[in-house]
Design a protein around this motif. Structure first.
Motif, PDB file in Angstrom:
ATOM      1  N   CYS A  39      -4.524  -2.318  -8.767  1.00  0.00           N
ATOM      2  CA  CYS A  39      -4.830  -0.983  -8.300  1.00  0.00           C
ATOM      3  C   CYS A  39      -6.268  -0.884  -7.838  1.00  0.00           C
ATOM      4  O   CYS A  39      -7.179  -1.368  -8.514  1.00  0.00           O
ATOM      5  CB  CYS A  39      -4.588   0.008  -9.442  1.00  0.00           C
ATOM      6  N   LEU A  40      -6.478  -0.243  -6.688  1.00  0.00           N
ATOM      7  CA  LEU A  40      -7.814   0.111  -6.237  1.00  0.00           C
ATOM      8  C   LEU A  40      -8.115   1.492  -6.802  1.00  0.00           C
ATOM      9  O   LEU A  40      -7.262   2.368  -6.795  1.00  0.00           O
ATOM     10  CB  LEU A  40      -7.868   0.158  -4.708  1.00  0.00           C
ATOM     11  N   HIS A  41      -9.341   1.704  -7.269  1.00  0.00           N
ATOM     12  CA  HIS A  41      -9.719   2.989  -7.869  1.00  0.00           C
ATOM     13  C   HIS A  41     -11.099   3.389  -7.354  1.00  0.00           C
ATOM     14  O   HIS A  41     -12.046   2.639  -7.430  1.00  0.00           O
ATOM     15  CB  HIS A  41      -9.759   2.864  -9.389  1.00  0.00           C
ATOM     16  N   GLN A  42     -11.160   4.586  -6.799  1.00  0.00           N
ATOM     17  CA  GLN A  42     -12.446   5.165  -6.385  1.00  0.00           C
ATOM     18  C   GLN A  42     -12.670   6.403  -7.208  1.00  0.00           C
ATOM     19  O   GLN A  42     -11.829   7.310  -7.229  1.00  0.00           O
ATOM     20  CB  GLN A  42     -12.433   5.508  -4.890  1.00  0.00           C
TER      21      GLN A  42
ATOM     22  N   ALA B  20      -2.091 -16.402 -16.080  1.00  0.00           N
ATOM     23  CA  ALA B  20      -1.188 -16.782 -17.172  1.00  0.00           C
ATOM     24  C   ALA B  20      -0.329 -15.662 -17.777  1.00  0.00           C
ATOM     25  O   ALA B  20       0.874 -15.754 -17.625  1.00  0.00           O
ATOM     26  CB  ALA B  20      -1.946 -17.497 -18.257  1.00  0.00           C
ATOM     27  N   SER B  21      -0.858 -14.532 -18.472  1.00  0.00           N
ATOM     28  CA  SER B  21       0.094 -13.640 -19.188  1.00  0.00           C
ATOM     29  C   SER B  21      -0.178 -12.141 -19.427  1.00  0.00           C
ATOM     30  O   SER B  21       0.344 -11.603 -20.384  1.00  0.00           O
ATOM     31  CB  SER B  21       0.434 -14.256 -20.534  1.00  0.00           C
ATOM     32  N   PHE B  22      -0.909 -11.395 -18.660  1.00  0.00           N
ATOM     33  CA  PHE B  22      -1.062  -9.939 -18.830  1.00  0.00           C
ATOM     34  C   PHE B  22      -0.907  -9.267 -17.479  1.00  0.00           C
ATOM     35  O   PHE B  22      -1.382  -9.804 -16.482  1.00  0.00           O
ATOM     36  CB  PHE B  22      -2.428  -9.598 -19.430  1.00  0.00           C
ATOM     37  N   GLN B  23      -0.229  -8.126 -17.436  1.00  0.00           N
ATOM     38  CA  GLN B  23       0.053  -7.503 -16.142  1.00  0.00           C
ATOM     39  C   GLN B  23      -0.616  -6.147 -16.012  1.00  0.00           C
ATOM     40  O   GLN B  23      -0.501  -5.317 -16.904  1.00  0.00           O
ATOM     41  CB  GLN B  23       1.553  -7.348 -15.944  1.00  0.00           C
ATOM     42  N   GLY B  24      -1.295  -5.921 -14.897  1.00  0.00           N
ATOM     43  CA  GLY B  24      -1.880  -4.638 -14.569  1.00  0.00           C
ATOM     44  C   GLY B  24      -3.390  -4.628 -14.671  1.00  0.00           C
ATOM     45  O   GLY B  24      -3.938  -4.722 -15.759  1.00  0.00           O
ATOM     46  N   ILE B  25      -4.050  -4.527 -13.531  1.00  0.00           N
ATOM     47  CA  ILE B  25      -5.513  -4.487 -13.482  1.00  0.00           C
ATOM     48  C   ILE B  25      -5.927  -3.394 -12.510  1.00  0.00           C
ATOM     49  O   ILE B  25      -5.354  -3.251 -11.437  1.00  0.00           O
ATOM     50  CB  ILE B  25      -6.097  -5.824 -12.978  1.00  0.00           C
ATOM     51  N   ILE B  26      -6.964  -2.667 -12.901  1.00  0.00           N
ATOM     52  CA  ILE B  26      -7.542  -1.651 -12.011  1.00  0.00           C
ATOM     53  C   ILE B  26      -8.915  -2.125 -11.572  1.00  0.00           C
ATOM     54  O   ILE B  26      -9.741  -2.486 -12.394  1.00  0.00           O
ATOM     55  CB  ILE B  26      -7.626  -0.285 -12.711  1.00  0.00           C
ATOM     56  N   PHE B  27      -9.140  -2.118 -10.258  1.00  0.00           N
ATOM     57  CA  PHE B  27     -10.406  -2.534  -9.678  1.00  0.00           C
ATOM     58  C   PHE B  27     -11.105  -1.331  -9.067  1.00  0.00           C
ATOM     59  O   PHE B  27     -10.523  -0.620  -8.265  1.00  0.00           O
ATOM     60  CB  PHE B  27     -10.173  -3.572  -8.571  1.00  0.00           C
ATOM     61  N   GLU B  28     -12.365  -1.125  -9.426  1.00  0.00           N
ATOM     62  CA  GLU B  28     -13.136  -0.015  -8.864  1.00  0.00           C
ATOM     63  C   GLU B  28     -13.616  -0.368  -7.463  1.00  0.00           C
ATOM     64  O   GLU B  28     -13.962  -1.520  -7.187  1.00  0.00           O
ATOM     65  CB  GLU B  28     -14.339   0.281  -9.754  1.00  0.00           C
TER      66      GLU B  28
END
Length: 108
Positions: A104-107, A55-63
Motif C-alpha cells: 500500500c502507498l500511503h500519503q 519469506a513469510s508475512f503479508q501486508g506492508i504500508i509504504f509512506e
C-alpha cells in the motif's frame, strides 16, 4: 522497540519477487544461502532502517509524499495500482506484487 527491522513476505519465486521489488526502488542488502538450504534475500529502501525478507508475512504500508506521482510512475512501469482512497488517516492506494502480496502507498 524503536522500529520494525525486517518484515517477512511470502513469495512463490524469490528471484522473480526480487526483480519486482527492485523495480519499486528497493536495493539488495543481503542475498546468501541460509542454514536450511534456502536463499536469504533481504531488501531495503535507501536511507531506511526497516527491511524486508522474501519469506513469510503479508501486508506492508509504504509512506509517500506525493501519492499521485508515485502511482503514475508505477503505472508507467506496467505495475497495476488501485484507486487512491481518501480517509481520515490519509490517502491510500493498494497494489499487489507478482505473488499477490498486498502493498500500500500511503500519503499523510
Amino acid at each position: 522497540m524503536k522500529t520494525a527491522e525486517i518484515i517477512m513476505i511470502p513469495v512463490a519465486d524469490q528471484q522473480k519477487a526480487k526483480e519486482f521489488y527492485l523495480q519499486l526502488g528497493f536495493h539488495v542488502i543481503m542475498e546468501a544461502p541460509s542454514d536450511h538450504g534456502e536463499t536469504w534475500i533481504q531488501l531495503g529502501l535507501p536511507g531506511q532502517g526497516t527491511t524486508i525478507s522474501l519469506a513469510s508475512f503479508q501486508g506492508i504500508i509504504f509512506e509517500t509524499g506525493d501519492i499521485e506521482k508515485e502511482a503514475a510512475e508505477l503505472k508507467a512501469k506496467g505495475i497495476s495500482v488501485g484507486e487512491i482512497n481518501n480517509t481520515p488517516w490519509g490517502r491510500f492506494a493498494w497494489l499487489k506484487d507478482l505473488d499477490g502480496n498486498k502493498l500500500c502507498l500511503h500519503q499523510k
